[in-house]
Design an enzyme around this catalytic site. Sequence first.
Site, PDB file in Angstrom:
ATOM      1  N   LYS A 104       0.832  -1.204   0.000  1.00 51.34           N
ATOM      2  CA  LYS A 104       0.000   0.000   0.000  1.00 51.34           C
ATOM      3  C   LYS A 104       0.862   1.246   0.000  1.00 51.34           C
ATOM      4  CE  LYS A 104      -1.567   2.554   3.041  1.00 51.34           C
ATOM      5  NZ  LYS A 104      -2.107   3.175   4.258  1.00 51.34           N
TER       6      LYS A 104
ATOM      7  N   LYS B  46      -7.935   2.603  -3.174  1.00 46.32           N
ATOM      8  CA  LYS B  46      -8.361   2.928  -1.803  1.00 46.32           C
ATOM      9  C   LYS B  46      -8.587   4.438  -1.720  1.00 46.32           C
ATOM     10  CE  LYS B  46      -6.923   2.641   3.028  1.00 46.32           C
ATOM     11  NZ  LYS B  46      -6.323   1.813   4.058  1.00 46.32           N
TER      12      LYS B  46
HETATM   13  C1  5MM Z   1      -3.818   3.065   9.632  1.00 43.92           C
HETATM   14  O1  5MM Z   1      -3.310   4.329   9.212  1.00 43.92           O
HETATM   15  C2  5MM Z   1      -2.511   4.264   8.035  1.00 43.92           C
HETATM   16  C3  5MM Z   1      -1.138   4.764   8.255  1.00 43.92           C
HETATM   17  O2  5MM Z   1      -1.086   6.129   8.466  1.00 43.92           O
HETATM   18  P1  5MM Z   1       0.359   6.839   8.751  1.00 43.92           P
HETATM   19  O3  5MM Z   1       1.258   6.498   7.617  1.00 43.92           O
HETATM   20  O4  5MM Z   1      -0.023   8.288   8.810  1.00 43.92           O
HETATM   21  O5  5MM Z   1       0.849   6.329  10.044  1.00 43.92           O
HETATM   22  C4  5MM Z   1      -3.244   4.951   6.875  1.00 43.92           C
HETATM   23  O6  5MM Z   1      -2.536   4.940   5.672  1.00 43.92           O
HETATM   24  C5  5MM Z   1      -4.496   4.190   6.650  1.00 43.92           C
HETATM   25  O7  5MM Z   1      -4.206   2.957   6.038  1.00 43.92           O
HETATM   26  C6  5MM Z   1      -5.495   4.925   5.814  1.00 43.92           C
HETATM   27  O8  5MM Z   1      -5.460   6.321   6.000  1.00 43.92           O
HETATM   28  C7  5MM Z   1      -6.885   4.441   6.178  1.00 43.92           C
HETATM   29  O9  5MM Z   1      -7.065   4.567   7.559  1.00 43.92           O
HETATM   30  P2  5MM Z   1      -8.363   5.333   8.068  1.00 43.92           P
HETATM   31  O10 5MM Z   1      -8.139   5.493   9.543  1.00 43.92           O
HETATM   32  O11 5MM Z   1      -8.430   6.632   7.312  1.00 43.92           O
HETATM   33  O12 5MM Z   1      -9.516   4.394   7.732  1.00 43.92           O
END
Ligand code: 5MM
Length: 341
Positions: free
Chosen positions: A137, A220
């Site tokens: 991802k 996504k």
């Molecule tokens: C779980 O959070 C993921 C990692 O974020 P950082 O790189 O900022 O630590 C993030 O990429 C996440 O996979 C997506 O934003 C989806 O998470 P949400 O909370 O928006 O469903």
Amino acid sequence: MTIANELQSTIGQMVQLGKGILAADESQPTIAKRFASIHVEATAEMCRSYRSLLFTAPGIEDYISGVIEFEATLAQIDNDGTALPKVLASRGIVPGVKVDQGKGPLPLSPGDFITYGLDGLEERLQRYKNQGVRFAKWREVYKISKENPSVLGIAANSEMLARYAAACQGVGIVPIVEPEVLMDGDHSLARCAEVTEAVQKEVFHALHRHHVALEYIILKPNMILPGKDHPVKASTEKIAEATLRVLLRTVPAAVPSINFLSGGISPEEATLNLNTLNAKFPKAPWLLSFSYGRALQKPVLQVWQGRAENTVAAQQALLKRARLNGAAQRGEYLAAMESSE
Ligand code: 5MM
């Protein structure tokens, strides 16, 4: 097995009716922020035992087809000493990993971000594959203002995203392509739609330029929402209509699945919105599912509180959200299920 067969088999396992993806790929600063909300320190051991709790939760394999891990988690073990990617694979859940290395300002383009991580990516992907990873991802982040994202910001990020996706497919890893338009700000739903449409058009142009096979990616995206400081709230029907309109205009039908991020909305709203999309548009050309982080984990953290004795209850909280989102993927979720569960 050829690379195409390998990609097809991973897609076949990840894209299933009634199932979605658990995003558990928080980087160290993000997991520290999440743990701070329950007054728990994000030590290596706390992070390991929390992820072990998530990945061993009984029954989640009925609703979760893939888990996105953070790189450091790949080498960690569960409470019985099994490597976490192996724990997932043995339950029929596909292990994945976040391979971007965070974001920073795009030089000379005020207000735009750029995501890091292309240097040495092929070599890292090969290493992750040896650790059992089958999908990856990469997240691009767009903040809305009057001037942003700029044309340059969108073009530069889309190019990175496409190069990442091509690198993944080259080694037989399915790329999740995540262009996130943030809900921070006071912009309207219409402005979110305008920006998301521009972003996704550019992303698909770039994927085409880089010879990425759309049959073997998962998109996504964000849902189309008003900014969180916008004075007018949108109904779930309005959100679903606007989201589908943008997707139909930008995402080719060759893409097998669109797994939304939750972006900061509540777990219940995230489930409801996904359900409305599937209930209103059962003939959408792609599977419409979830790849939620916060919307799956928030209730888990609240129950867990960093205490081993709360593990079983916390796992049940995860199972509940996974089950309700599984129902929403089929368009069969009812708000009454929240309390009857
Ligand atoms: C779980 O959070 C993921 C990692 O974020 P950082 O790189 O900022 O630590 C993030 O990429 C996440 O996979 C997506 O934003 C989806 O998470 P949400 O909370 O928006 O469903």
